[in-house]
Design a protein around this motif. Structure first.
Motif, PDB file in Angstrom:
ATOM      1  N   ASP A   1      39.788  43.159  46.857  1.00 40.12           N
ATOM      2  CA  ASP A   1      39.159  42.961  48.248  1.00 40.12           C
ATOM      3  C   ASP A   1      39.041  41.416  48.741  1.00 40.12           C
ATOM      4  N   GLY A   2      39.725  40.632  48.236  1.00 45.80           N
ATOM      5  CA  GLY A   2      39.842  39.044  48.219  1.00 45.80           C
ATOM      6  C   GLY A   2      40.489  38.447  48.806  1.00 45.80           C
TER       7      GLY A   2
ATOM      8  N   GLU B   1      21.794  32.197  41.903  1.00 46.79           N
ATOM      9  CA  GLU B   1      22.420  33.607  41.767  1.00 46.79           C
ATOM     10  C   GLU B   1      23.677  34.040  42.020  1.00 46.79           C
ATOM     11  N   ILE B   2      24.466  34.727  41.353  1.00 51.97           N
ATOM     12  CA  ILE B   2      26.053  34.719  41.841  1.00 51.97           C
ATOM     13  C   ILE B   2      25.712  35.808  42.824  1.00 51.97           C
ATOM     14  N   ASP B   3      26.653  35.330  43.766  1.00 55.92           N
ATOM     15  CA  ASP B   3      27.276  36.729  44.352  1.00 55.92           C
ATOM     16  C   ASP B   3      28.273  37.371  43.835  1.00 55.92           C
ATOM     17  N   TRP B   4      26.865  39.286  43.522  1.00 53.31           N
ATOM     18  CA  TRP B   4      27.747  39.784  42.609  1.00 53.31           C
ATOM     19  C   TRP B   4      28.532  40.522  44.078  1.00 53.31           C
ATOM     20  N   ASP B   5      28.465  40.320  45.136  1.00 52.67           N
ATOM     21  CA  ASP B   5      29.300  41.276  45.764  1.00 52.67           C
ATOM     22  C   ASP B   5      30.257  41.450  45.996  1.00 52.67           C
ATOM     23  N   GLU B   6      30.557  40.043  46.269  1.00 55.20           N
ATOM     24  CA  GLU B   6      31.658  38.865  46.146  1.00 55.20           C
ATOM     25  C   GLU B   6      32.407  39.456  45.187  1.00 55.20           C
ATOM     26  N   PHE B   7      31.968  39.447  43.980  1.00 52.84           N
ATOM     27  CA  PHE B   7      32.869  39.409  42.568  1.00 52.84           C
ATOM     28  C   PHE B   7      33.858  40.416  42.828  1.00 52.84           C
TER      29      PHE B   7
ATOM     30  N   LEU C   1      32.190  30.650  37.799  1.00 54.10           N
ATOM     31  CA  LEU C   1      30.970  31.358  37.383  1.00 54.10           C
ATOM     32  C   LEU C   1      31.557  33.460  37.158  1.00 54.10           C
ATOM     33  N   MET C   2      32.216  33.234  38.035  1.00 52.14           N
ATOM     34  CA  MET C   2      32.621  34.729  38.490  1.00 52.14           C
ATOM     35  C   MET C   2      33.636  35.450  37.098  1.00 52.14           C
ATOM     36  N   MET C   3      33.957  34.339  36.783  1.00 49.90           N
ATOM     37  CA  MET C   3      35.841  34.519  35.438  1.00 49.90           C
ATOM     38  C   MET C   3      35.008  35.410  34.436  1.00 49.90           C
ATOM     39  N   PHE C   4      33.605  34.408  34.174  1.00 51.77           N
ATOM     40  CA  PHE C   4      33.299  35.348  32.906  1.00 51.77           C
ATOM     41  C   PHE C   4      32.655  36.754  32.596  1.00 51.77           C
TER      42      PHE C   4
ATOM     43  N   PHE D   1      42.030  34.257  40.527  1.00 48.96           N
ATOM     44  CA  PHE D   1      43.065  33.732  41.007  1.00 48.96           C
ATOM     45  C   PHE D   1      43.253  34.447  42.371  1.00 48.96           C
ATOM     46  N   ASN D   2      42.112  35.194  43.383  1.00 48.50           N
ATOM     47  CA  ASN D   2      42.802  35.914  44.583  1.00 48.50           C
ATOM     48  C   ASN D   2      41.876  34.964  45.567  1.00 48.50           C
ATOM     49  N   TYR D   3      42.103  33.258  45.423  1.00 50.70           N
ATOM     50  CA  TYR D   3      41.047  32.346  46.375  1.00 50.70           C
ATOM     51  C   TYR D   3      42.788  31.321  46.107  1.00 50.70           C
ATOM     52  N   PRO D   4      42.319  31.198  47.799  1.00 46.81           N
ATOM     53  CA  PRO D   4      43.219  30.226  48.647  1.00 46.81           C
ATOM     54  C   PRO D   4      43.658  28.967  48.031  1.00 46.81           C
TER      55      PRO D   4
END
Ligand code: BYC
Length: 326
Positions: A281-282, A268-274, A202-205, A117-120
């Protein structure tokens, strides 16, 4: 001494473990280990906060929905999310948590809510893609929680999941309409929204299993029934054919059916972004929490009025009982 403060004894511990082993439910009055209670309060509170904060990205489009029908659907969906938050805060209260305290922790940035929920929400297609992907991921994650070992949480999840599946369908139907009957520009909007929401969904999990500090214990207590990676894989497998039916491309060149595994491989998911988004800091964290804080402050008079009314009402009913000699 109440159930929540009762000291552990071997009998109580054994009874708790037997209840878990038999796949029966732990209920609010049962003795439970302090760690179990804490884990549940943490997860249920985070879940409740997610439902409430989750009203904001879509709520952003209520005044700009393109037709009366779309507006009515969106209003109903956002109201459902408020209801989900309330069931979940009630479930947290059965564990001894205080709702006002949980809200305070949220607006002071001391408790988490879902990264998604931190995305526009940049176009109306985002409303459809949130229904399809975000609610789709939520269902995947939450259906197994209907079998969670804590009774009030599991029962709350049954109703929440029924409503989430309606949400998922409305999103998919909106996207189908845009893709099949829309203009070229509308089809581009759907693709653009899919590109932006796929990876955050995908990061929601949650973090990968090897980096998930809570999974092992939560699985042992049957609070969680599957690991984060298992559910993420299930979501990918379920969603790829839906994307094909819609005619959109998922933004992952490594996405491919793996016949040996019987699953889709994905990149590969960007885990740094997660990690950035979870730690505050989103793109929209500050805005979401500020908006929640404002709504809470604006609602102070309602809480005050409700408290005053309840006090007056209890006095009145007392007088009434008195006059009847009860
Ligand atoms: N975002 O050890 P892990 C909805 C945290 S509502 C933020 O794997 P766990 C909807 C995690 O809390 C969607 N934080 O943890 C609403 C932990 O932090 P702490 C919400 C995340 O609990 C409106 C740390 O990272 N759904 O769908 O075993 C409109 C390590 O993780 C996230 C729920 O809440 C994340 N994505 O597993 C539309 C479902 N992921 O507390 C839709 C219930 C992880 O140790 N919750 N963290 O500091 C769960 O199923 C589990 O709590 C999770 C995480 C799978 C999310």
């Amino acid at each position: 001494m109440t159930a929540d403060t009762e000291a552990a004894t071997p009998e109580l511990e054994e009874h708790f473990q037997r209840t878990i082993d038999r796949d029966q439910r732990i209920e609010p009055r049962d003795w439970m280990p302090e760690g179990y209670r804490k884990t549940l309060i943490r997860q249920v509170a985070q879940h409740a906060h997610s439902e409430i904060i989750g009203m904001q990205p879509e709520g952003n489009w209520i005044t700009r929905a393109p037709s009366l029908r779309r507006k009515a659907i969106l209003l109903a969906k956002v109201q459902d999310e408020a209801g989900h938050g309330l069931y979940l805060y009630s479930a947290a209260e059965t564990l001894g948590a205080d709702r006002a305290d949980l809200t305070r922790k949220l607006i002071e940035g001391r408790q988490k809510y879902s990264s998604i929920f931190n995305y526009p929400t940049l176009s109306f297609a985002d409303v459809g893609v949130i229904g399809w992907l975000v609610d789709g991921a939520a269902i995947c994650n939450q259906v197994p929680l209907c079998r969670s070992s804590y009774g009030p949480y599991a029962r709350g999840m049954v109703r929440i999941c029924k409503e989430e599946s309606f949400h998922q369908r409305q999103g998919y139907e909106l996207l189908m309409t845009m893709m099949r009957r829309g203009t070229e520009a509308q089809r581009r909007m759907v693709q653009d929204a899919t590109d932006r929401w796929w990876w955050p969904s995908l990061m929601m999990f949650g973090p990968p299993d090897h980096d998930s500090p809570n999974t092992a214990q939560s699985m042992a207590w049957k609070v969680k029934r599957h690991t984060n990676d298992e559910l993420r894989q299930r979501f990918v497998d379920m969603t790829v054919p839906q994307a094909e039916a819609l005619g959109v491309t998922l933004p992952d060149p490594e996405l491919a059916w793996n016949p040996e595994r019987g699953h889709y491989d994905f990149g590969e998911i960007d885990w740094d972004e997660f990690k950035r988004v979870v730690s505050g800091d989103g793109p929209c964290n500050a805005q979401r929490v500020a908006q929640r804080r404002r709504a809470h402050d604006d609602g102070a008079w309602v809480r005050g009025a409700a408290t005053a009314y309840a006090a007056k009402h209890s006095d009145t009913s007392h007088d009434h009982r008195g006059s009847q000699g009860l």
